[in-house]
Design a protein around this motif. Structure first.
Motif, PDB file in Angstrom:
ATOM      1  N   PRO A 195       0.812  -1.222   0.000  1.00 43.26           N
ATOM      2  CA  PRO A 195       0.000   0.000   0.000  1.00 43.26           C
ATOM      3  C   PRO A 195       0.847   1.275   0.000  1.00 43.26           C
ATOM      4  N   THR A 196       1.766   1.359  -0.943  1.00 42.57           N
ATOM      5  CA  THR A 196       2.752   2.442  -0.956  1.00 42.57           C
ATOM      6  C   THR A 196       2.110   3.806  -1.147  1.00 42.57           C
ATOM      7  N   GLY A 197       1.151   3.899  -2.077  1.00 45.74           N
ATOM      8  CA  GLY A 197       0.499   5.185  -2.295  1.00 45.74           C
ATOM      9  C   GLY A 197      -0.262   5.654  -1.066  1.00 45.74           C
ATOM     10  N   GLU A 198      -0.925   4.731  -0.391  1.00 44.38           N
ATOM     11  CA  GLU A 198      -1.651   5.082   0.821  1.00 44.38           C
ATOM     12  C   GLU A 198      -0.690   5.497   1.932  1.00 44.38           C
ATOM     13  N   MET A 199       0.436   4.806   2.037  1.00 46.51           N
ATOM     14  CA  MET A 199       1.427   5.158   3.042  1.00 46.51           C
ATOM     15  C   MET A 199       1.967   6.564   2.809  1.00 46.51           C
ATOM     16  N   PHE A 200       2.209   6.911   1.544  1.00 47.25           N
ATOM     17  CA  PHE A 200       2.674   8.269   1.243  1.00 47.25           C
ATOM     18  C   PHE A 200       1.660   9.290   1.756  1.00 47.25           C
ATOM     19  N   SER A 201       0.374   9.047   1.486  1.00 48.02           N
ATOM     20  CA  SER A 201      -0.672   9.984   1.911  1.00 48.02           C
ATOM     21  C   SER A 201      -0.748  10.081   3.431  1.00 48.02           C
ATOM     22  N   VAL A 202      -0.648   8.948   4.110  1.00 44.18           N
ATOM     23  CA  VAL A 202      -0.732   8.948   5.569  1.00 44.18           C
ATOM     24  C   VAL A 202       0.435   9.717   6.174  1.00 44.18           C
ATOM     25  N   PHE A 203       1.645   9.428   5.713  1.00 38.40           N
ATOM     26  CA  PHE A 203       2.818  10.142   6.234  1.00 38.40           C
ATOM     27  C   PHE A 203       2.753  11.630   5.913  1.00 38.40           C
ATOM     28  N   ALA A 204       2.304  11.964   4.701  1.00 45.93           N
ATOM     29  CA  ALA A 204       2.283  13.360   4.270  1.00 45.93           C
ATOM     30  C   ALA A 204       1.206  14.176   4.989  1.00 45.93           C
ATOM     31  N   GLN A 205       0.116  13.513   5.385  1.00 47.44           N
ATOM     32  CA  GLN A 205      -1.012  14.256   5.954  1.00 47.44           C
ATOM     33  C   GLN A 205      -1.186  14.083   7.458  1.00 47.44           C
ATOM     34  N   HIS A 206      -0.703  12.957   8.009  1.00 47.81           N
ATOM     35  CA  HIS A 206      -1.045  12.647   9.397  1.00 47.81           C
ATOM     36  C   HIS A 206       0.164  12.297  10.259  1.00 47.81           C
ATOM     37  N   SER A 207       1.357  12.661   9.846  1.00 50.04           N
ATOM     38  CA  SER A 207       2.542  12.374  10.649  1.00 50.04           C
ATOM     39  C   SER A 207       3.366  13.653  10.800  1.00 50.04           C
ATOM     40  N   ILE A 208       4.441  13.558  11.529  1.00 48.54           N
ATOM     41  CA  ILE A 208       5.339  14.696  11.721  1.00 48.54           C
ATOM     42  C   ILE A 208       5.879  15.196  10.380  1.00 48.54           C
ATOM     43  N   LEU A 209       5.892  14.329   9.379  1.00 46.98           N
ATOM     44  CA  LEU A 209       6.435  14.713   8.067  1.00 46.98           C
ATOM     45  C   LEU A 209       5.544  15.715   7.339  1.00 46.98           C
ATOM     46  N   ARG A 210       4.317  15.915   7.806  1.00 47.89           N
ATOM     47  CA  ARG A 210       3.453  16.901   7.146  1.00 47.89           C
ATOM     48  C   ARG A 210       4.071  18.294   7.233  1.00 47.89           C
ATOM     49  N   HIS A 211       4.855  18.547   8.282  1.00 49.80           N
ATOM     50  CA  HIS A 211       5.523  19.846   8.410  1.00 49.80           C
ATOM     51  C   HIS A 211       6.636  19.994   7.381  1.00 49.80           C
ATOM     52  N   SER A 212       7.209  18.879   6.964  1.00 51.80           N
ATOM     53  CA  SER A 212       8.300  18.914   5.988  1.00 51.80           C
ATOM     54  C   SER A 212       7.798  19.025   4.556  1.00 51.80           C
ATOM     55  N   LEU A 213       6.647  18.356   4.261  1.00 51.08           N
ATOM     56  CA  LEU A 213       6.138  18.310   2.889  1.00 51.08           C
ATOM     57  C   LEU A 213       5.183  19.456   2.571  1.00 51.08           C
ATOM     58  N   GLY A 214       4.600  20.078   3.589  1.00 51.36           N
ATOM     59  CA  GLY A 214       3.649  21.149   3.352  1.00 51.36           C
ATOM     60  C   GLY A 214       2.246  20.619   3.136  1.00 51.36           C
ATOM     61  N   GLU A 215       1.296  21.548   3.009  1.00 52.90           N
ATOM     62  CA  GLU A 215      -0.110  21.172   2.908  1.00 52.90           C
ATOM     63  C   GLU A 215      -0.409  20.351   1.668  1.00 52.90           C
TER      64      GLU A 215
END
Length: 310
Positions: A168-188
């Motif tokens: 589930p790589t695409g879903e993992m990208f979305s979860v990390f980008a939107q709901h983890s500490i990494l959201r601060h790194s990737l932006g909205e």
């Protein structure tokens, strides 16, 4: 004057659907795309949605239809029970389930189930893409990669699906980008990633080396704080890590074949996977995903006697 349609071919996903009108040879007469996937059709009704599209395309009210995808899920139009692997692609297509009371001859291609201990898995829709590329890749042992929100890797031996796995790589990208500490790194809104991006390539190579990304994920955050890694490069780093780890894991499970990996994809995501596979030392053979599903639906229609053999 346009050729008269003989059958409708429908790829019905969770959020999207595609409808083709085909003539007696299997050639496309007309095409339509819509946002009325499973989630919408559950409320509107599958028959009214399909009938509405076919009527707007000028199709006869009794035009038969061959369908693949989520219309055959338990929550769909009618459940098309999974075919258990190993199974030949011909037998899978031939197990299409008729929809009672549809007002026209509608048959839905079943998905696949793998009951292997330690590796249970299911797919629905991708089996039709597999059938669509079968004639193109020919006999022999092939490893097929089908990128998406849930990427499928499939081992096919002489037209038989031997086994498969879902990452589930695409879903993992979305979860990390939107709901983890990494959201601060990737932006909205994470920036698109190009396959020639040096950061994507570097972080992908790191994951390809051993497939271990647990300790590296937080490194994206740290690199932003300590080294000035920008939002666009942070998105490239996360994409590279996740895709690289998937490829490392999949090749460990299925092994490397003498034949190239068949990449059933298109657009930006397909390009990222092609680059990552090449970085991993794997030869790649690209098959267009849209053409594959249409070819598979044509093969299913012929297998079920709804379209003459071409």
């Amino acid at each position: 004057m346009s050729p008269k349609p003989t059958i409708a071919a429908v790829d019905w996903g969770t959020t999207r659907m595609r409808v083709w009108l085909l003539d007696a040879t299997g050639a496309v007469v007309d095409e339509r795309r819509s946002d009325e996937g499973l989630l919408t059709a559950q409320h509107k009704g599958f028959a009214p949605v399909l009938d509405g599209h076919l009527a707007s395309m000028g199709a006869p009210a009794d035009l038969p239809a061959i369908v693949c995808g989520m219309a055959g899920a338990r929550q769909g139009w009618i459940e098309a029970p999974y075919v258990e692997v190993p199974a030949s692609l011909g037998d899978i297509l031939g197990a299409a389930v008729p929809v009672p009371g549809a007002g026209r001859d509608v048959r839905i291609v079943p998905g696949l189930a793998q009951r292997k201990e330690g590796a249970p898995d299911v797919m629905r829709g991708e089996e039709t893409q597999l059938a669509g590329v079968a004639a193109e890749v020919g006999s022999g042992s092939h490893l097929v990669c089908m990128p998406g929100t849930h990427c499928k890797w499939v081992g096919v031996d002489d037209g038989t699906v031997a086994g498969f796995g879902t990452w589930p790589t695409g879903e993992m990208f979305s979860v990390f980008a939107q709901h983890s500490i990494l959201r601060h790194s990737l932006g909205e809104k994470p920036a698109p990633v190009a396959p020639d991006n040096a950061v994507f390539r570097d972080w992908c190579n790191e994951a390809l080396s051993d497939g271990d990304i647990g300790a590296r994920l937080f490194g994206i955050r740290a690199a932003g704080l300590l080294s000035g890694l920008g939002q666009a490069d942070a998105a490239a780093a996360l994409s590279g890590l996740l895709i690289g780890a998937e490829i490392a894991s999949a090749t460990r499970r299925f092994g490397k074949r003498e034949t190239p990996v068949v990449l059933v994809g298109s657009g930006p995501l397909g390009a990222l996977y092609a680059e990552a596979l090449t970085l991993g030392g794997l030869a790649v053979r690209i098959a267009d995903a849209d053409k594959a599903v249409l070819s598979g639906l044509v093969a299913a229609a012929r297998r079920n006697g709804m379209l003459a053999e071409g």
